[in-house]
Design an enzyme around this catalytic site. Structure first.
Site, PDB file in Angstrom:
ATOM      1  N   LYS A   1      -6.575 -11.097  -4.420  1.00  0.00           N
ATOM      2  CA  LYS A   1      -6.994 -10.808  -3.699  1.00  0.00           C
ATOM      3  C   LYS A   1      -8.287 -10.425  -4.161  1.00  0.00           C
ATOM      4  CE  LYS A   1      -6.312  -8.841   0.220  1.00  0.00           C
ATOM      5  NZ  LYS A   1      -5.638  -8.045   1.459  1.00  0.00           N
TER       6      LYS A   1
ATOM      7  N   LYS B   1     -11.692  -4.542  -2.605  1.00  0.00           N
ATOM      8  CA  LYS B   1     -12.228  -3.166  -2.981  1.00  0.00           C
ATOM      9  C   LYS B   1     -11.554  -2.254  -3.859  1.00  0.00           C
ATOM     10  CE  LYS B   1      -9.781  -1.645   1.661  1.00  0.00           C
ATOM     11  NZ  LYS B   1     -10.393  -2.352   2.494  1.00  0.00           N
TER      12      LYS B   1
ATOM     13  N   LYS C   1       0.779  -1.096  -0.210  1.00  0.00           N
ATOM     14  CA  LYS C   1      -0.290   0.071   0.084  1.00  0.00           C
ATOM     15  C   LYS C   1       1.007   1.456   0.054  1.00  0.00           C
ATOM     16  CE  LYS C   1      -4.376  -1.200   2.349  1.00  0.00           C
ATOM     17  NZ  LYS C   1      -5.170  -0.488   3.403  1.00  0.00           N
TER      18      LYS C   1
END
Ligand code: TYM
Length: 335
Positions: A198, A201, A113
């Site tokens: 994965k 969102k 991230k």
């Protein structure tokens, strides 16, 4: 005594991975009835990445509504917003001084991230898992139901507890070494477009995931379009190896129905996706339709959600405050 804690980020919309990896197990643990369950909406974690302050309160309410729609009962379990209980932030500071920089830098989520230029990531993103440890240990939680992707963060939580106990605990286990509860075929749900990524969102393609609010037609369409290979389904679980997409769809079917993958293959082995996909769409709609219907009903009543969140914060604080107080004394803060 057994105590359950878990949390989700308020992203506005939860997906099937959140439901099968976490929420479904939250409800199961609540219904076992032998432990206090504390389910948090982690709005403090949500600001580690760029966010919209105007949208955040609504996203917190939506997450709380999704918990309840999925079966978390606010009369039994505690549902609250992380920022409403100050112990999380206070304990996180203490743990920032217990955790080592190397531990935080090893976290794969920060590596992912944080992007290419880590100098530009917020410091909060680096210490994100330290706050997560504070979430859990503020209640001395013994078990944390999560998806597979949270495993490393829970190992860090144990490392922090062990280090605190060793350095300050006088040889006593002041904090528990919390057990992750990562179970079943739902622990790692993959993207419908790529069986190696994965379900998330943040994926740009909405077709990669099933959202809890998707209507029946949308769910059926997304499953129909899901990536597969041309082979029929195998008869055994070994036959799913090296078939990531097939394995994922069988896993979703298994997680939704509470069966094992082997049981699903006993039913569908030898059949093509032309037969399996409509069956999967049917179960997905059957399980998700009542949840999304209840979600829409709940979200319309903001006052009721706010009442639940306020009550939850009060109940959470009653548990966390004495633990925080004792921790501050142990660490030597003025008292
Ligand atoms: P978050 O908000 O990313 O995800 C919430 C929960 O959903 C699970 N999950 C999945 N499970 C299976 N397959 C997937 N594709 C999938 N995607 C998400 C996650 O494992 C998680 O259980 N750091 C946490 C939130 C958190 C927390 C905590 C959790 C903060 N403090 C304390 C437990 C205890 C997070 O970002 O989850």
């Amino acid at each position: 005594p057994k105590r359950i804690f878990s949390g989700m980020q308020p992203t506005g919309r939860l997906h099937l991975g959140n439901y099968l990896g976490a929420l479904k197990n939250w409800v199961a643990l609540q219904d076992e009835g032998d432990a206090e369950c504390i389910y948090c909406v982690v709005d403090m974690h949500a600001i580690t990445m760029p966010h919209d302050p105007k949208a955040l309160p609504g996203a917190v309410r939506a997450a709380a509504a999704a918990y309840i729609a999925a079966g978390v009962n606010p009369d039994k379990s505690i549902i609250f917003a992380q920022s409403a209980v100050s112990a999380h932030a206070e304990l996180a500071w203490i743990f920032n001084c217990v955790a080592r920089l190397g531990w935080a830098e090893r976290m794969t989520q920060f590596k992912d991230k944080g992007g290419k230029d880590k100098e530009r990531a917020s410091v909060g993103l680096l210490t994100y898992p330290v706050l997560q440890a504070a979430d859990i240990l503020a209640y001395k939680a013994t078990h944390v139901p999560v998806g597979e992707d949270q495993k490393q963060h829970l190992e860090l939580c144990r490392d922090i507890a062990a280090r605190f106990n060793r350095d300050y605990g006088d040889g006593q286990a002041f904090f528990p070494l919390t057990e992750p509860v990562i179970q079943g075929p739902g622990a790692r749900i993959m993207s419908l477009r790529d069986g190696t990524a994965k379900m998330s969102k943040s994926d740009v393609s909405d077709n990669s995931r099933i959202n809890l609010e998707d209507d029946a037609d949308t769910i059926a369409r997304k499953i129909k379009k899901a990536k597969t290979d041309p082979e029929p389904l195998p008869e055994t679980v070994e036959g799913l190896e090296a078939r990531a997409e097939a394995s994922n769809l069988v896993g979703i079917y298994a997680a939704l129905t509470g069966k094992t993958k082997a049981e699903v293959l006993a039913e569908f082995g030898g059949q093509g996706f032309g037969a399996f996909k409509p069956a999967l769409a049917d179960v997905a709609v059957e399980y998700l339709a009542p949840i999304s219907q209840e979600f829409r009903r709940l979200i319309a009543d903001q006052a009721e959600i706010d009442r639940i969140l306020a009550k939850g914060a009060e109940r959470a604080d009653v548990i966390a405050a004495p633990i925080l107080k004792e921790t501050k004394e142990i660490i030597g803060f003025w008292h």
